[in-house]
Write a protein that holds these residues in place. Structure first.
Motif, PDB file in Angstrom:
ATOM      1  N   PHE A  41     -86.052  -7.713 -59.059  1.00 44.76           N
ATOM      2  CA  PHE A  41     -85.340  -7.608 -59.482  1.00 44.76           C
ATOM      3  C   PHE A  41     -84.211  -7.681 -60.611  1.00 44.76           C
ATOM      4  O   PHE A  41     -83.485  -7.660 -60.868  1.00 44.76           O
ATOM      5  N   THR A  42     -84.792  -9.608 -60.806  1.00 46.15           N
ATOM      6  CA  THR A  42     -84.099 -10.015 -62.003  1.00 46.15           C
ATOM      7  C   THR A  42     -84.968  -9.369 -63.346  1.00 46.15           C
ATOM      8  O   THR A  42     -84.851  -9.752 -64.275  1.00 46.15           O
ATOM      9  N   SER A  43     -85.986  -8.617 -63.564  1.00 49.86           N
ATOM     10  CA  SER A  43     -86.633  -8.826 -64.177  1.00 49.86           C
ATOM     11  C   SER A  43     -86.645  -7.173 -64.947  1.00 49.86           C
ATOM     12  O   SER A  43     -87.712  -6.564 -65.395  1.00 49.86           O
ATOM     13  N   GLY A  44     -87.698  -6.167 -63.322  1.00 45.29           N
ATOM     14  CA  GLY A  44     -88.311  -4.888 -63.375  1.00 45.29           C
ATOM     15  C   GLY A  44     -90.101  -5.771 -63.538  1.00 45.29           C
ATOM     16  O   GLY A  44     -90.434  -6.205 -63.277  1.00 45.29           O
ATOM     17  N   PHE A  45     -90.510  -4.498 -63.230  1.00 45.74           N
ATOM     18  CA  PHE A  45     -92.372  -4.759 -63.093  1.00 45.74           C
ATOM     19  C   PHE A  45     -92.953  -5.274 -64.119  1.00 45.74           C
ATOM     20  O   PHE A  45     -94.485  -4.611 -64.490  1.00 45.74           O
ATOM     21  N   THR A  46     -92.818  -6.304 -64.567  1.00 42.92           N
ATOM     22  CA  THR A  46     -93.504  -6.604 -65.746  1.00 42.92           C
ATOM     23  C   THR A  46     -94.473  -7.882 -65.495  1.00 42.92           C
ATOM     24  O   THR A  46     -94.647  -8.210 -64.758  1.00 42.92           O
ATOM     25  N   MET A  47     -95.408  -7.591 -66.591  1.00 43.81           N
ATOM     26  CA  MET A  47     -96.401  -8.266 -66.734  1.00 43.81           C
ATOM     27  C   MET A  47     -96.523  -9.237 -67.558  1.00 43.81           C
ATOM     28  O   MET A  47     -97.934  -9.530 -67.595  1.00 43.81           O
ATOM     29  N   THR A  48     -95.688  -9.272 -67.958  1.00 41.66           N
ATOM     30  CA  THR A  48     -95.798 -10.960 -68.901  1.00 41.66           C
ATOM     31  C   THR A  48     -94.495 -11.783 -67.693  1.00 41.66           C
ATOM     32  O   THR A  48     -93.611 -12.385 -69.242  1.00 41.66           O
ATOM     33  N   GLY A  60    -102.823  -4.215 -63.604  1.00 40.91           N
ATOM     34  CA  GLY A  60    -103.355  -4.994 -64.094  1.00 40.91           C
ATOM     35  C   GLY A  60    -102.473  -6.540 -63.074  1.00 40.91           C
ATOM     36  O   GLY A  60    -102.845  -7.603 -63.787  1.00 40.91           O
ATOM     37  N   GLU A  61    -101.814  -6.378 -62.210  1.00 37.71           N
ATOM     38  CA  GLU A  61    -100.955  -6.881 -61.484  1.00 37.71           C
ATOM     39  C   GLU A  61    -102.171  -8.335 -61.158  1.00 37.71           C
ATOM     40  O   GLU A  61    -101.534  -9.681 -61.055  1.00 37.71           O
ATOM     41  N   ASP A  62    -102.920  -7.804 -60.752  1.00 43.33           N
ATOM     42  CA  ASP A  62    -104.258  -8.709 -60.089  1.00 43.33           C
ATOM     43  C   ASP A  62    -104.919  -9.796 -60.244  1.00 43.33           C
ATOM     44  O   ASP A  62    -104.774 -10.794 -60.896  1.00 43.33           O
ATOM     45  N   LYS A  63    -104.361  -9.318 -62.804  1.00 40.72           N
ATOM     46  CA  LYS A  63    -105.393 -10.106 -63.580  1.00 40.72           C
ATOM     47  C   LYS A  63    -103.860 -11.342 -64.081  1.00 40.72           C
ATOM     48  O   LYS A  63    -104.374 -12.628 -64.721  1.00 40.72           O
ATOM     49  N   VAL A  64    -102.544 -11.399 -63.375  1.00 43.27           N
ATOM     50  CA  VAL A  64    -101.558 -12.179 -64.196  1.00 43.27           C
ATOM     51  C   VAL A  64    -101.213 -12.469 -63.009  1.00 43.27           C
ATOM     52  O   VAL A  64    -100.946 -14.048 -63.182  1.00 43.27           O
ATOM     53  N   TYR A  65    -100.871 -12.291 -61.573  1.00 45.05           N
ATOM     54  CA  TYR A  65    -100.169 -12.992 -60.413  1.00 45.05           C
ATOM     55  C   TYR A  65    -100.953 -13.319 -59.413  1.00 45.05           C
ATOM     56  O   TYR A  65    -102.281 -12.194 -59.418  1.00 45.05           O
ATOM     57  N   GLY A  72     -84.466   4.425 -62.756  1.00 47.35           N
ATOM     58  CA  GLY A  72     -84.128   4.185 -63.886  1.00 47.35           C
ATOM     59  C   GLY A  72     -85.500   4.116 -64.124  1.00 47.35           C
ATOM     60  O   GLY A  72     -86.812   4.412 -63.886  1.00 47.35           O
ATOM     61  N   LEU A  73     -85.952   4.279 -65.900  1.00 46.05           N
ATOM     62  CA  LEU A  73     -86.909   4.249 -66.439  1.00 46.05           C
ATOM     63  C   LEU A  73     -86.896   2.238 -66.988  1.00 46.05           C
ATOM     64  O   LEU A  73     -86.483   1.731 -67.077  1.00 46.05           O
ATOM     65  N   ASP A  74     -88.136   1.732 -67.264  1.00 42.69           N
ATOM     66  CA  ASP A  74     -88.684   0.537 -67.770  1.00 42.69           C
ATOM     67  C   ASP A  74     -89.175   0.320 -69.070  1.00 42.69           C
ATOM     68  O   ASP A  74     -89.612   1.756 -69.594  1.00 42.69           O
ATOM     69  N   ALA A  75     -89.794  -0.706 -69.856  1.00 44.51           N
ATOM     70  CA  ALA A  75     -89.607  -0.368 -71.007  1.00 44.51           C
ATOM     71  C   ALA A  75     -91.008  -0.092 -71.014  1.00 44.51           C
ATOM     72  O   ALA A  75     -91.356   0.144 -72.656  1.00 44.51           O
TER      73      ALA A  75
END
Length: 261
Positions: A47-54, A119-124, A200-203
């Motif tokens: 909730f602080t960022s959206g579903f970011t992979m960075t 690619g969430e599995d590659k980041v988190y 809403g829309l994300d980046a």
């Protein structure tokens, strides 16, 4: 508030991409505008960022500003708060859910089913254990988004619970699955099931339509929050409903035995 009840506020909101300060400010306004007495406030996934992979841009520690903020809000509203945040723990990143109690104590859950399509599995780093939160006479199992597609992970087995919570960034294109599976999880576990999704829309130009909802132990929808718009709704959960349905129908007595490895 009546005994053996849980007043739950679900907050369906747009999220500002990778901007924790602005998101905390936005949620502060929404929480402070809740005029009813509530016991629990449910926020979306990340909730602080959206579903970011960075996450290197915005990830915090458990001593960071967002957890401090959650404790402050829980104290001010005298209500527990739950939502997930991108967290850096040592050298690893986690999509970690925090259930912050009114006294500042915290239960945490790390998302087990990281979303491979994005690619969430590659980041988190994935979690490997569930948590049951005991709160005001209710047993609550909080889970995150993609976990919803895997019924074995939420199935009542040795551990029992009264309420399932899914916090999510679930895209509009697959919202039919979201609606269907939330209701199914309630029916098969004879529990309340709460799903809180963003709008809403994300980046990355993915669209989210909300469809946040609360279902009772028979799969009846209790909430009326509108899709596609920001909104806050308070739903009352009753422990007696769970006890009555389970004692009358007793479907859980016939459940299959299994173990997770």
């Amino acid at each position: 508030m009546e005994e053996n009840s849980l007043h739950v506020a679900i907050i369906q909101a747009d999220l500002v991409w990778e901007n924790p300060n602005q998101n905390r400010e936005n949620f502060t306004k929404k929480i402070e505008e809740i005029t009813q007495d509530v016991d629990l406030i449910v926020l979306p996934e990340m909730f602080t960022s959206g579903f970011t992979m960075t996450p290197e841009h915005i990830a915090e520690t458990e001593e960071g500003e967002t957890i401090i903020w959650m404790k402050k809000m829980a104290f001010q509203k005298n209500a527990a708060i739950v939502g997930s945040v991108a967290i850096k723990d040592n050298s690893d990143y986690y999509n970690r859910l925090f259930f912050v109690h009114t006294n500042g104590l915290i239960d945490t859950y790390d998302k087990k089913h990281t979303f491979t399509l994005a690619g969430e599995d590659k980041v988190y780093k994935r979690g490997n254990s569930k948590v049951i939160v005991n709160y005001k006479g209710f047993k609550i199992q909080p889970l995150i988004c993609y976990d919803l597609r895997f019924p074995v992970w939420s199935r009542i087995a040795e551990e029992d619970y009264d309420v399932l919570i899914y916090v999510a960034n679930w895209p509009k294109i697959r919202v039919h699955a979201w609606n269907t599976l939330l209701q199914a999880r309630a029916i098969e576990n004879m529990s309340y099931c709460i799903g809180v999704n963003r709008v809403g829309l994300d980046a990355n130009n993915y669209e989210y339509s909300g469809h946040s909802a609360v279902y009772d132990a028979l799969g009846k929808k209790l909430s009326t929050i509108q899709p596609n718009f920001e909104g806050v709704e308070v739903i009352v959960l009753n422990k007696k409903h769970i006890d009555d349905v389970r004692s009358k129908l007793r479907f859980l007595d016939d459940k299959d035995s299994f173990s997770l490895e």
